[in-house]
Design a protein around this motif. Structure first.
Motif, PDB file in Angstrom:
ATOM      1  N   GLY A  80       0.538  -1.052  -0.307  1.00 16.96           N
ATOM      2  CA  GLY A  80       0.375   0.187  -0.359  1.00 16.96           C
ATOM      3  C   GLY A  80       0.785   1.016  -0.412  1.00 16.96           C
ATOM      4  O   GLY A  80       0.846   2.340  -0.425  1.00 16.96           O
ATOM      5  N   VAL A  81       1.879   1.014   1.021  1.00 21.71           N
ATOM      6  CA  VAL A  81       2.656   2.416   0.611  1.00 21.71           C
ATOM      7  C   VAL A  81       3.415   2.702  -0.563  1.00 21.71           C
ATOM      8  O   VAL A  81       3.059   3.722  -1.262  1.00 21.71           O
ATOM      9  CB  VAL A  81       3.691   2.109   2.260  1.00 21.71           C
ATOM     10  N   LEU A  82       3.850   1.653  -1.329  1.00 17.70           N
ATOM     11  CA  LEU A  82       4.801   1.443  -2.409  1.00 17.70           C
ATOM     12  C   LEU A  82       3.842   2.393  -3.551  1.00 17.70           C
ATOM     13  O   LEU A  82       4.376   3.142  -4.641  1.00 17.70           O
ATOM     14  CB  LEU A  82       5.196   0.630  -3.443  1.00 17.70           C
ATOM     15  N   MET A  83       2.597   2.059  -3.962  1.00 16.80           N
ATOM     16  CA  MET A  83       1.859   2.267  -4.114  1.00 16.80           C
ATOM     17  C   MET A  83       0.339   3.200  -4.452  1.00 16.80           C
ATOM     18  O   MET A  83       0.934   4.012  -5.098  1.00 16.80           O
ATOM     19  CB  MET A  83       1.077   1.126  -4.795  1.00 16.80           C
ATOM     20  N   GLY A  84       0.605   3.934  -2.960  1.00 16.96           N
ATOM     21  CA  GLY A  84       0.229   4.662  -2.269  1.00 16.96           C
ATOM     22  C   GLY A  84       0.728   6.029  -2.718  1.00 16.96           C
ATOM     23  O   GLY A  84       0.144   7.231  -3.592  1.00 16.96           O
ATOM     24  N   ALA A  85       2.193   5.842  -3.044  1.00 14.45           N
ATOM     25  CA  ALA A  85       3.325   7.520  -2.685  1.00 14.45           C
ATOM     26  C   ALA A  85       3.152   7.676  -4.618  1.00 14.45           C
ATOM     27  O   ALA A  85       2.787   8.564  -4.793  1.00 14.45           O
ATOM     28  CB  ALA A  85       5.190   6.808  -2.634  1.00 14.45           C
ATOM     29  N   ASP A  86       3.120   5.955  -5.544  1.00 17.10           N
ATOM     30  CA  ASP A  86       2.827   6.615  -6.489  1.00 17.10           C
ATOM     31  C   ASP A  86       1.515   7.048  -7.106  1.00 17.10           C
ATOM     32  O   ASP A  86       1.371   7.528  -8.014  1.00 17.10           O
ATOM     33  CB  ASP A  86       3.309   5.243  -7.333  1.00 17.10           C
ATOM     34  N   LEU A  87       0.324   6.536  -6.071  1.00 15.26           N
ATOM     35  CA  LEU A  87      -1.068   6.979  -7.154  1.00 15.26           C
ATOM     36  C   LEU A  87      -0.639   8.515  -6.297  1.00 15.26           C
ATOM     37  O   LEU A  87      -1.453   9.499  -7.476  1.00 15.26           O
ATOM     38  CB  LEU A  87      -2.470   6.333  -5.916  1.00 15.26           C
ATOM     39  N   ALA A 104       8.378  11.007   4.488  1.00 16.57           N
ATOM     40  CA  ALA A 104       9.597  10.343   3.269  1.00 16.57           C
ATOM     41  C   ALA A 104      10.030   9.002   3.624  1.00 16.57           C
ATOM     42  O   ALA A 104       9.940   7.546   2.853  1.00 16.57           O
ATOM     43  CB  ALA A 104      10.428  10.999   2.859  1.00 16.57           C
ATOM     44  N   ALA A 105      10.167   8.994   5.562  1.00 13.56           N
ATOM     45  CA  ALA A 105      11.170   7.703   5.821  1.00 13.56           C
ATOM     46  C   ALA A 105      10.102   6.020   5.886  1.00 13.56           C
ATOM     47  O   ALA A 105      10.306   5.325   5.875  1.00 13.56           O
ATOM     48  CB  ALA A 105      11.118   8.210   7.150  1.00 13.56           C
ATOM     49  N   ASP A 106       8.797   6.976   5.479  1.00 14.09           N
ATOM     50  CA  ASP A 106       7.823   5.575   5.487  1.00 14.09           C
ATOM     51  C   ASP A 106       7.925   4.903   4.197  1.00 14.09           C
ATOM     52  O   ASP A 106       7.558   3.374   3.966  1.00 14.09           O
ATOM     53  CB  ASP A 106       6.443   6.289   5.585  1.00 14.09           C
ATOM     54  N   VAL A 107       7.955   5.832   2.755  1.00 15.02           N
ATOM     55  CA  VAL A 107       8.520   5.117   2.211  1.00 15.02           C
ATOM     56  C   VAL A 107       9.663   4.112   2.043  1.00 15.02           C
ATOM     57  O   VAL A 107       9.976   2.901   1.659  1.00 15.02           O
ATOM     58  CB  VAL A 107       8.807   5.594   0.712  1.00 15.02           C
ATOM     59  N   SER A 108      10.931   4.645   2.576  1.00 13.44           N
ATOM     60  CA  SER A 108      11.880   3.809   2.918  1.00 13.44           C
ATOM     61  C   SER A 108      11.907   2.863   3.343  1.00 13.44           C
ATOM     62  O   SER A 108      12.145   1.636   3.449  1.00 13.44           O
ATOM     63  CB  SER A 108      13.457   5.031   3.419  1.00 13.44           C
ATOM     64  N   ARG A 109      10.851   2.700   4.548  1.00 16.19           N
ATOM     65  CA  ARG A 109      10.716   1.210   5.294  1.00 16.19           C
ATOM     66  C   ARG A 109       9.879   0.688   5.113  1.00 16.19           C
ATOM     67  O   ARG A 109      10.027  -0.829   4.952  1.00 16.19           O
ATOM     68  CB  ARG A 109      10.185   1.680   6.692  1.00 16.19           C
ATOM     69  N   ALA A 110       9.075   0.606   3.997  1.00 21.66           N
ATOM     70  CA  ALA A 110       8.197   0.459   3.191  1.00 21.66           C
ATOM     71  C   ALA A 110       9.339  -0.544   2.191  1.00 21.66           C
ATOM     72  O   ALA A 110       9.488  -1.651   1.654  1.00 21.66           O
ATOM     73  CB  ALA A 110       7.096   0.457   2.352  1.00 21.66           C
ATOM     74  N   LEU A 111      10.122   0.303   1.478  1.00 24.57           N
ATOM     75  CA  LEU A 111      11.076  -0.479   0.071  1.00 24.57           C
ATOM     76  C   LEU A 111      11.840  -1.851   1.419  1.00 24.57           C
ATOM     77  O   LEU A 111      12.429  -2.868   0.864  1.00 24.57           O
ATOM     78  CB  LEU A 111      12.035   0.247  -0.226  1.00 24.57           C
ATOM     79  N   ARG A 112      12.416  -1.135   2.397  1.00 28.38           N
ATOM     80  CA  ARG A 112      13.134  -1.817   3.119  1.00 28.38           C
ATOM     81  C   ARG A 112      12.442  -3.686   3.775  1.00 28.38           C
ATOM     82  O   ARG A 112      12.506  -4.926   3.576  1.00 28.38           O
ATOM     83  CB  ARG A 112      13.696  -1.737   4.794  1.00 28.38           C
ATOM     84  N   ARG A 113      10.661  -2.902   3.778  1.00 27.99           N
ATOM     85  CA  ARG A 113      10.279  -4.183   4.286  1.00 27.99           C
ATOM     86  C   ARG A 113       9.912  -5.238   3.338  1.00 27.99           C
ATOM     87  O   ARG A 113       9.465  -6.237   3.427  1.00 27.99           O
ATOM     88  CB  ARG A 113       8.914  -3.732   4.799  1.00 27.99           C
ATOM     89  N   ALA A 114       9.711  -4.750   1.953  1.00 24.97           N
ATOM     90  CA  ALA A 114       9.391  -5.537   1.341  1.00 24.97           C
ATOM     91  C   ALA A 114      10.602  -6.655   0.955  1.00 24.97           C
ATOM     92  O   ALA A 114      10.624  -8.075   0.145  1.00 24.97           O
ATOM     93  CB  ALA A 114       9.035  -4.454  -0.268  1.00 24.97           C
ATOM     94  N   GLN A 115      11.693  -6.035   0.895  1.00 19.76           N
ATOM     95  CA  GLN A 115      13.337  -7.272   0.976  1.00 19.76           C
ATOM     96  C   GLN A 115      12.813  -7.877   1.999  1.00 19.76           C
ATOM     97  O   GLN A 115      13.494  -9.213   1.177  1.00 19.76           O
ATOM     98  CB  GLN A 115      14.178  -6.026   0.565  1.00 19.76           C
ATOM     99  N   GLU A 116      12.503  -7.768   3.094  1.00 22.48           N
ATOM    100  CA  GLU A 116      12.540  -8.684   4.323  1.00 22.48           C
ATOM    101  C   GLU A 116      11.584  -9.401   3.927  1.00 22.48           C
ATOM    102  O   GLU A 116      11.952 -11.149   3.656  1.00 22.48           O
ATOM    103  CB  GLU A 116      12.419  -7.762   5.470  1.00 22.48           C
ATOM    104  N   ILE A 117      10.852  -9.681   3.139  1.00 19.27           N
ATOM    105  CA  ILE A 117       8.985 -10.168   2.509  1.00 19.27           C
ATOM    106  C   ILE A 117      10.272 -11.077   1.634  1.00 19.27           C
ATOM    107  O   ILE A 117       9.717 -12.194   1.848  1.00 19.27           O
ATOM    108  CB  ILE A 117       8.371  -9.703   2.106  1.00 19.27           C
TER     109      ILE A 117
END
Length: 477
Positions: A305-312, A348-361
């Motif tokens: 949601g964060v990754l797609m929401g930021a692009d939205l 903006a930090a939440d986007v970075s956290r989402a990118l990190r979490r995506a890699q962890e998943i």
């Protein structure tokens, strides 16, 4: 009734059994006859398509094959590029997307664009701009989303294949709902050019919905390959996908997954389809092992949601800048507005956290492939819903229902792994069910080979004749 698939159509044109003009005219006639009852096709270019046929098509593997393109993220020069949104209703594509250009260079005939929920934000295709698309199997039911228009068009037999895209299950969900084969390829397999969507592109992928596995493999051969400058690319396949699909998959160790930790209830018919598919795989010589999910759907949903929401937000703001005005009350649907307001305030930090979490998943789910070759699950946790169940005018209802429909699918968008929905049986109401298989990044060839084996062992057919596919003719553009 469905006609020949794309491979057979191209072969008939190549061998002189038919010709591109006849095939194109027949597809146009089917769209005019069938679409008024389905509302799958939103813009057409019939005259332009016939002119291109008359001028001579490229002699490629799709020579003479009629095709439709989803009206979201992939553009056809001269046609509206609305994304199913009133905010973009008068936007016109200035040029073809790279993917459409590749289809054309392969000899395909692009006939128009298909319906999609607003900006792809729904698992059902019911935009306010164009109205709902109906499932050819049952006019009261959803065709899925966000590639519901493409799936309905192919399932009804308007065209043999159609472009589709998948940001959380948007190829696989409508494939399951409409009894089609739907492969979401690996991250970076198909270039998104010229749309610079790096964030949403991490979870979104372009490909197609088809009636046969060999069509999916052929279209992937046409579509695959990075454009110089792409931010990332999938591993190169060992051979063309059409060849890989013809190979024996060998004896695979398949992990069966029918429930999710802290996830939605899984309907017995959906779980039963996956178990029945597992039994068939056993009879074909594969080993089946029960496994558990290494992710929580809610965690995957937040990350995606964060990754797609930021692009939205970026997409809407860019459109408003171009129009030179603020957002009006009726520009976007209520659910889209809720998401826009939420993610516009995102640090903006939440986007970075989402990118990190995506890699962890990705690492967590990837660990499963140390133990199995392929993962098998239902495609959908619940059978295909009625139209209106996923109503974007009621954001609370969407939040309550949407995660159910992507519970098994969206994890492979976050991880970038390929996954496919294979038709397998029907629910109690006679609507098709799908089962999902997933593989490690770059594993499309393995999936296609397995799907072709399943297709031979348990062929899937088209929908019954249904009054929803009849109606008055639609005029062409």
């Amino acid at each position: 009734m469905r006609g020949p698939d794309a491979v057979a159509t191209a072969a008939a044109v190549r061998n002189g059994e038919s010709d591109a003009r006849t095939v194109t005219e027949q597809a146009i006639a089917r769209i005019r006859k069938l679409d008024p009852g389905l509302n799958a096709v939103v813009h057409t270019r019939f005259d332009a398509a016939l002119a291109e046929v008359a001028a001579g098509l490229p002699d490629g593997p799709l020579h003479g094959v009629p095709l439709l393109v989803k009206d979201l993220g992939t553009e056809v020069e001269g046609l509206p590029a609305t994304g199913g949104s009133r905010l973009f209703a008068d936007a016109v594509a200035p040029r073809d997307s790279e993917l459409v250009a590749r289809y054309r260079r392969a000899g395909a005939v692009v006939l128009g664009t298909t319906n999609t929920p607003e900006l792809g934000l729904n698992a059902s295709t019911e935009p306010a701009l164009f109205g709902p698309t109906r499932n050819p199997w049952s006019g009261a039911h959803s065709p899925g989303g966000s590639s519901g228009g493409s799936a309905a068009a192919v399932a009804a037999g308007m065209v043999p294949v159609a472009h589709a895209s998948d940001g959380g299950g948007s190829i696989r969900i409508p494939a399951a709902a409409c009894g089609l084969f739907g492969l979401k390829p690996s991250r970076g397999r198909v270039s998104p050019a010229p749309r610079p969507t790096t964030l949403s592109g991490l979870v979104s992928a372009h490909h197609a919905v088809t009636t046969t596995v060999r069509d999916s493999a052929l279209l992937l051969d046409v579509a695959a390959g990075p454009l110089p400058g792409d931010a990332y690319a999938a591993p190169q396949p060992a051979a063309p996908f059409a060849e890989l699909a013809r190979r024996d998959p060998g004896r695979l160790r398949i992990g069966l997954l029918t429930e999710l930790p802290q996830g939605p209830d899984v309907h017995p018919e959906c779980a039963g389809a996956a178990r029945a598919a597992a039994l068939l795989c056993e009879r074909l010589g594969h080993e089946i092992v029960e496994t558990t999910a290494r992710y929580r759907p809610a965690d995957v949903g937040r990350t995606s949601g964060v990754l797609m929401g930021a692009d939205l937000v970026a997409q809407i703001d860019a459109r408003l800048d171009r129009l030179g005005r603020p957002l009006a009350d009726d520009d976007i649907e209520p659910f889209t507005r809720v998401l826009y307001e939420i993610y516009r305030a995102l640090p903006a930090a939440d986007v970075s956290r989402a990118l990190r979490r995506a890699q962890e998943i990705g690492w967590e789910v990837g660990a499963a492939f140390d133990e199995v070759d392929v993962l098998l699950s239902p495609t959908l946790a619940q059978p295909t819903p009625l139209l209106g169940t996923l109503d974007t005018a009621d954001p609370e209802s969407i939040y309550r229902h949407a995660s159910v429909h992507s519970a098994f699918t969206s994890v492979y968008n976050v991880t970038g792994m390929p996954a496919m929905s294979v038709p397998f049986g029907h629910d109690g109401g006679g609507l098709p069910l799908g089962v999902q298989f997933a593989a490690p990044l770059g594993g499309e060839g393995q999936l296609l080979a397995l799907a072709a084996q399943l297709e031979r062992a348990a062929p899937w057919g088209g929908p019954p004749t249904h009054p929803v596919t009849e109606g008055r003719e639609k005029t062409s553009g």
